[in-house]
Design a protein around this motif. Sequence first.
Motif, PDB file in Angstrom:
ATOM      1  N   LYS A 219      -5.661 -21.500  37.244  1.00 16.64           N
ATOM      2  CA  LYS A 219      -6.814 -20.949  37.947  1.00 16.64           C
ATOM      3  C   LYS A 219      -7.743 -22.075  38.377  1.00 16.64           C
ATOM      4  N   PHE A 220      -8.150 -22.057  39.619  1.00 20.62           N
ATOM      5  CA  PHE A 220      -9.049 -23.065  40.197  1.00 20.62           C
ATOM      6  C   PHE A 220      -8.504 -24.481  40.018  1.00 20.62           C
ATOM      7  N   TYR A 221      -7.198 -24.612  40.110  1.00 18.27           N
ATOM      8  CA  TYR A 221      -6.502 -25.903  39.950  1.00 18.27           C
ATOM      9  C   TYR A 221      -6.729 -26.507  38.574  1.00 18.27           C
ATOM     10  N   GLY A 222      -7.116 -25.673  37.591  1.00 19.48           N
ATOM     11  CA  GLY A 222      -7.364 -26.161  36.243  1.00 19.48           C
ATOM     12  C   GLY A 222      -8.692 -26.880  36.082  1.00 19.48           C
ATOM     13  N   LEU A 223      -9.564 -26.770  37.078  1.00 21.88           N
ATOM     14  CA  LEU A 223     -10.857 -27.475  37.052  1.00 21.88           C
ATOM     15  C   LEU A 223     -11.953 -26.581  36.509  1.00 21.88           C
ATOM     16  N   GLN A 224     -12.933 -27.208  35.838  1.00 19.48           N
ATOM     17  CA  GLN A 224     -14.104 -26.498  35.337  1.00 19.48           C
ATOM     18  C   GLN A 224     -15.323 -27.396  35.421  1.00 19.48           C
ATOM     19  N   GLY A 225     -16.498 -26.774  35.345  1.00 17.43           N
ATOM     20  CA  GLY A 225     -17.745 -27.533  35.289  1.00 17.43           C
ATOM     21  C   GLY A 225     -17.946 -28.456  36.471  1.00 17.43           C
ATOM     22  N   THR A 226     -18.338 -29.686  36.166  1.00 17.91           N
ATOM     23  CA  THR A 226     -18.653 -30.661  37.211  1.00 17.91           C
ATOM     24  C   THR A 226     -17.468 -30.927  38.125  1.00 17.91           C
ATOM     25  N   ARG A 227     -16.265 -30.996  37.559  1.00 16.66           N
ATOM     26  CA  ARG A 227     -15.076 -31.273  38.365  1.00 16.66           C
ATOM     27  C   ARG A 227     -14.833 -30.163  39.387  1.00 16.66           C
ATOM     28  N   LEU A 228     -15.058 -28.925  38.979  1.00 16.56           N
ATOM     29  CA  LEU A 228     -14.876 -27.811  39.901  1.00 16.56           C
ATOM     30  C   LEU A 228     -15.936 -27.844  40.996  1.00 16.56           C
ATOM     31  N   ASN A 229     -17.167 -28.166  40.620  1.00 21.98           N
ATOM     32  CA  ASN A 229     -18.236 -28.293  41.613  1.00 21.98           C
ATOM     33  C   ASN A 229     -17.933 -29.396  42.614  1.00 21.98           C
ATOM     34  N   ILE A 230     -17.364 -30.494  42.123  1.00 18.46           N
ATOM     35  CA  ILE A 230     -17.001 -31.607  43.013  1.00 18.46           C
ATOM     36  C   ILE A 230     -15.891 -31.185  43.973  1.00 18.46           C
ATOM     37  N   ALA A 231     -14.909 -30.426  43.454  1.00 15.39           N
ATOM     38  CA  ALA A 231     -13.807 -29.963  44.306  1.00 15.39           C
ATOM     39  C   ALA A 231     -14.325 -29.071  45.430  1.00 15.39           C
TER      40      ALA A 231
ATOM     41  N   ALA B 102     -16.644 -20.755  34.783  1.00  9.90           N
ATOM     42  CA  ALA B 102     -15.873 -21.922  35.202  1.00  9.90           C
ATOM     43  C   ALA B 102     -16.766 -22.970  35.856  1.00  9.90           C
ATOM     44  N   LEU B 103     -17.721 -22.536  36.659  1.00  7.05           N
ATOM     45  CA  LEU B 103     -18.612 -23.463  37.352  1.00  7.05           C
ATOM     46  C   LEU B 103     -19.494 -24.238  36.375  1.00  7.05           C
ATOM     47  N   SER B 104     -19.819 -23.611  35.242  1.00  7.04           N
ATOM     48  CA  SER B 104     -20.645 -24.272  34.226  1.00  7.04           C
ATOM     49  C   SER B 104     -19.817 -24.945  33.143  1.00  7.04           C
ATOM     50  N   GLY B 105     -18.520 -24.645  33.094  1.00 11.00           N
ATOM     51  CA  GLY B 105     -17.672 -25.210  32.048  1.00 11.00           C
ATOM     52  C   GLY B 105     -18.000 -24.651  30.683  1.00 11.00           C
ATOM     53  N   LEU B 106     -18.441 -23.389  30.641  1.00 11.67           N
ATOM     54  CA  LEU B 106     -18.827 -22.732  29.397  1.00 11.67           C
ATOM     55  C   LEU B 106     -18.054 -21.436  29.232  1.00 11.67           C
ATOM     56  N   PRO B 107     -17.926 -20.913  28.007  1.00 12.28           N
ATOM     57  CA  PRO B 107     -17.260 -19.623  27.819  1.00 12.28           C
ATOM     58  C   PRO B 107     -18.088 -18.487  28.419  1.00 12.28           C
ATOM     59  N   ALA B 108     -17.411 -17.427  28.791  1.00 12.75           N
ATOM     60  CA  ALA B 108     -18.086 -16.315  29.467  1.00 12.75           C
ATOM     61  C   ALA B 108     -19.130 -15.632  28.588  1.00 12.75           C
ATOM     62  N   ASP B 109     -18.986 -15.734  27.248  1.00 14.58           N
ATOM     63  CA  ASP B 109     -19.951 -15.075  26.365  1.00 14.58           C
ATOM     64  C   ASP B 109     -21.115 -15.984  25.983  1.00 14.58           C
ATOM     65  N   ASP B 110     -21.190 -17.163  26.575  1.00 13.77           N
ATOM     66  CA  ASP B 110     -22.311 -18.065  26.313  1.00 13.77           C
ATOM     67  C   ASP B 110     -23.622 -17.434  26.781  1.00 13.77           C
ATOM     68  N   LYS B 111     -24.696 -17.664  26.026  1.00 13.47           N
ATOM     69  CA  LYS B 111     -25.990 -17.047  26.341  1.00 13.47           C
ATOM     70  C   LYS B 111     -26.474 -17.425  27.741  1.00 13.47           C
ATOM     71  N   LYS B 112     -26.295 -18.671  28.126  1.00 12.20           N
ATOM     72  CA  LYS B 112     -26.749 -19.127  29.444  1.00 12.20           C
ATOM     73  C   LYS B 112     -25.979 -18.424  30.555  1.00 12.20           C
ATOM     74  N   ILE B 113     -24.658 -18.274  30.373  1.00  8.18           N
ATOM     75  CA  ILE B 113     -23.831 -17.617  31.383  1.00  8.18           C
ATOM     76  C   ILE B 113     -24.185 -16.135  31.475  1.00  8.18           C
ATOM     77  N   GLN B 114     -24.398 -15.508  30.323  1.00  7.11           N
ATOM     78  CA  GLN B 114     -24.750 -14.091  30.319  1.00  7.11           C
ATOM     79  C   GLN B 114     -26.091 -13.850  31.001  1.00  7.11           C
ATOM     80  N   ALA B 115     -27.062 -14.773  30.770  1.00  6.27           N
ATOM     81  CA  ALA B 115     -28.374 -14.635  31.410  1.00  6.27           C
ATOM     82  C   ALA B 115     -28.258 -14.810  32.921  1.00  6.27           C
TER      83      ALA B 115
END
Length: 550
Positions: free
Chosen positions: A3-15, A231-244
């Motif tokens: 998924k997303f070429y295996g990229l997450q966080g900063t690398r995905l944003n760069i892509a 994926a864009l943040s490189g965090l799990p979906a249940d992370d408080k920041k992602i949920q907010a």
Amino acid sequence: MKKFYGLQGTRLNIAIAVVAGTDFALFGYDQGVMGGLLTLGSFLRYFPEIDTVNPPPGSSASHVATIQAITVGAYTLGCFFGAVATIWLGNMLGRKKTIITGSIIMVVGAAIQCSSYSLAQLIVSRWITGFGNGMNTSTVPTWQSETSKPHRRGQMVMIEGSLIVFGVMLSYWLDLGFSFLEPSSIAWRFPIAFQIILALFILALIPGLPESPRWLVLKGRHKEALEVLAALSGLPADDKKIQAEFQAVKDVTEEMSWGGFRDCFKMNRNRNFHRTALAYVNQMFQQISGINLVTYYAATIFENSIGLSPFLSRLLSACNGTEYWMASWIAIFTIERFGRRSLMMFGAAGMSVSMAILAGAVSHIGNASLGLLATVFLFVFNSFFAIGWLGMTWLYPAEITPLSIRAPANAISTTANWIFNFLVVMITPVAFANIGYQTYIIFAVINAAMVPSVYFFFPETAYRSLEEMDEIFHRTANVFDVVKIAHELPHRYDKRGELLIDYADTEEAREAERRRSSVVGAGTGGMFANDGEKMTREHVEIGGAGNGIQ
């Protein structure tokens, strides 16, 4: 494939930035490539109707200038219609599919263009290429903004602005390099065909990248949206920041629902028309600054207005494009530090002074000292534009408009970019033929007027999430107080993107909860929304996602 070429966080944003940036480089390349060909012998051999130096027998210089303007302007007119089409296609297709469609159209148009043997074929193919580019330039900034974090969004889009100029610079150098193949038609056919390579790169990479999470929420695809945000943040979906973040996006989407073209002209709680007008004027300002007087006609100005040789004119155009690109990097490192408003005012003031000096310098063709001064200030003008306005109008409209109308509103604002681009491209050859140096005076006055306009009417968007901008306009009563409100409202994120104020603790969240409660309580008993529209079962089931909630 992962998924997303295996990229997450900063690398995905760069892509995402690489693909979006390539599209902007393609946009810049298309704008610049024709300028270096207008005085090329092998090009004029096929299209003598646009030779302003040696007009065909029986044709006046003014008439030939008009034909040249139509030929060059066909591209920008196509861009205009492509942007108009996106008003309806943008939300229907989604960000990625719109970009894919636009890129395919560009490949077709470029293939016809580089194989042209008649002026009619060249004009029509330029229009087709422009149509595809209009779709892309209406969509890419929105896609980029909706997949970027508030503290990085400005910098990422400014990099794209820099890549526009990289494309312009590349086109100038290719024009210069292939001019040595004269009298072969490859001297102009290859530079035009090169844009196909950039379009194919976009088509190859974009399918595996994420769709805008905000568009996914808009379409009710919440699971996919949460997956993209994580994926864009490189965090799990249940992370408080992602949920907010997901809840903030979801609440705004459920409040706004399916905004269309007509909704852009409503002065509702979200002040849609106010925000659409700001986006439109922002794009208009960029074009009436006179930048395309330089971008499209740099080689012509150096040769015909300043009196330099054809080779030196193309060489200086290439150097001008290179310096233009270098100057664009200043904005990348200052956009978040100084904000949008400061750079726009600084750029407009500098462009006004540059145009005034150019008017005086080119009023005496043949004077070596004044010719040198004019050459220098063509470089200076581009520098001020690169800092203040180059990437700004691809960033600001996407930041200022609400989610429900973001696609149609950005398409509307992009039509301003292209129709005023077309206006400048059309009048420049004719203006030079009739009023000469006074053309620069007009642009000097326009740029001067842009400074107070930005100061009084354009709110700051730096370090604001796209949802915070909604809150700012919810508190706005008229066009004169939005700047003050944006200045005074506390930020939810700091300059490093760290959460300062949880969305659940904001008045916007409490208001959204009250609306949800009132909708659920209303049931299907005929209760009315805030603007008087009757609630339906669909409104209840999706928590107020219909047009009734304003």
